[in-house]
Design an enzyme around this catalytic site. Sequence first.
Site, PDB file in Angstrom:
ATOM      1  CG  ASN A  32      -2.146   4.921  15.943  1.00  0.00           C
ATOM      2  OD1 ASN A  32      -2.136   5.488  17.038  1.00  0.00           O
ATOM      3  ND2 ASN A  32      -2.752   3.746  15.744  1.00  0.00           N
ATOM      4  CD1 TRP A  33       2.947   9.263  16.752  1.00  0.00           C
ATOM      5  CD2 TRP A  33       3.423  10.423  18.606  1.00  0.00           C
ATOM      6  NE1 TRP A  33       3.661  10.376  16.381  1.00  0.00           N
ATOM      7  CE2 TRP A  33       3.964  11.116  17.499  1.00  0.00           C
ATOM      8  CE3 TRP A  33       3.588  10.978  19.877  1.00  0.00           C
ATOM      9  CZ2 TRP A  33       4.668  12.315  17.627  1.00  0.00           C
ATOM     10  CZ3 TRP A  33       4.275  12.167  20.003  1.00  0.00           C
ATOM     11  CH2 TRP A  33       4.819  12.829  18.894  1.00  0.00           C
ATOM     12  CE  LYS A  34      -0.511   1.084  16.627  1.00  0.00           C
ATOM     13  NZ  LYS A  34      -0.505  -0.330  16.276  1.00  0.00           N
TER      14      LYS A  34
ATOM     15  CG  HIS B  91      -6.369   1.082  15.941  1.00  0.00           C
ATOM     16  ND1 HIS B  91      -5.888  -0.085  16.489  1.00  0.00           N
ATOM     17  CD2 HIS B  91      -5.444   1.502  15.056  1.00  0.00           C
ATOM     18  CE1 HIS B  91      -4.699  -0.348  15.950  1.00  0.00           C
ATOM     19  NE2 HIS B  91      -4.405   0.602  15.077  1.00  0.00           N
TER      20      HIS B  91
ATOM     21  CD  GLU C  62      -3.084  -1.540  18.439  1.00  0.00           C
ATOM     22  OE1 GLU C  62      -2.956  -0.386  18.864  1.00  0.00           O
ATOM     23  OE2 GLU C  62      -2.282  -2.055  17.625  1.00  0.00           O
TER      24      GLU C  62
ATOM     25  CD  GLU D 243      -4.601   0.510  10.887  1.00  0.00           C
ATOM     26  OE1 GLU D 243      -3.476   0.979  10.726  1.00  0.00           O
ATOM     27  OE2 GLU D 243      -5.162   0.439  11.987  1.00  0.00           O
TER      28      GLU D 243
ATOM     29  N   GLY E  43       1.889  -4.222  13.393  1.00  0.00           N
ATOM     30  CA  GLY E  43       3.021  -4.466  14.295  1.00  0.00           C
ATOM     31  C   GLY E  43       3.744  -5.771  14.071  1.00  0.00           C
TER      32      GLY E  43
ATOM     33  CB  SER F 241       3.821  -4.084   8.788  1.00  0.00           C
ATOM     34  OG  SER F 241       3.671  -4.766  10.018  1.00  0.00           O
TER      35      SER F 241
END
Length: 256
Positions: free
Chosen positions: A8-10, A91, A93, A162, A168, A207
């Site tokens: 997942n490159w975000k 997600h 985020e 997650e 992160g 992570s």
Amino acid sequence: MRQIIIGNWKMNGSRALVDEMAREVYARAASLPCDLVLCPPATLIAPLAQALPGIAIGGQDCHERVSGAHTGDIAAGMLREAGASHVILGHSERRADHGESDAKVRAKVGAARAAGLTPIVCVGEDEAARQAGRADAVVLGQLAASLPEDFTAGVVGLVAYEPIWAIGSGRIPSEADIAAMHGAIRAALRARFGAAGGAIAILYGGSVKPANAAAVLALPEVGGALVGGASLVPGDFLAIAGAAMAPALGRTPVAG
Ligand code: PGA
């Protein structure tokens, strides 16, 4: 079932990273013991699909509608046309930055499935819920409300656990806690979808790094990993993928 390692490159990446992945990851992909899915920003889906033919590409979100007056949004069919086969939905985020509810995520899962994309549905508790002993209740509640009834009909979707506090942060739940949550998710999927619920891959995310990947991927009911930061570094991403369990050898790690 082969394990699945998803990058997942975000909101990161560039044409230069596409070229780097093509040089460093593509040549090794066929010898990995797992399947790969790369989820770049939407603008890089087509170039990535072109540079890494045969590697699955995913979007990071889609709108629940097919088209319309939704400035800045992207439809599942557009991701598909650009070369995506998967899409990450719900997600944390997105849930936090864009106020996405379980009902919204569920509608997006329906749109993704209708467009022929495999949804990767994310669930996870925050730190307060974990400390209050409510992690299971939060995660299973999100799961129940985010998956539509037809989740296992035709294209079977994926679930990613997650924990928000692990994303992160460099922190990761204990192996026992990951195994317990994956077991609880599996039980809920079986209870709702029967035998088909046993075939849904449950990925761990938060992570995941080369140093902890082998231990995480060896846990029961861990069907792969959803990798953020480390997926931007080709060597790290390859090391994580190389730590996947090869199904033919039983649950024995294969050297990356
Ligand atoms: P991380 O992100 O690997 O950087 O913790 C995981 C994710 O958010 O999917």
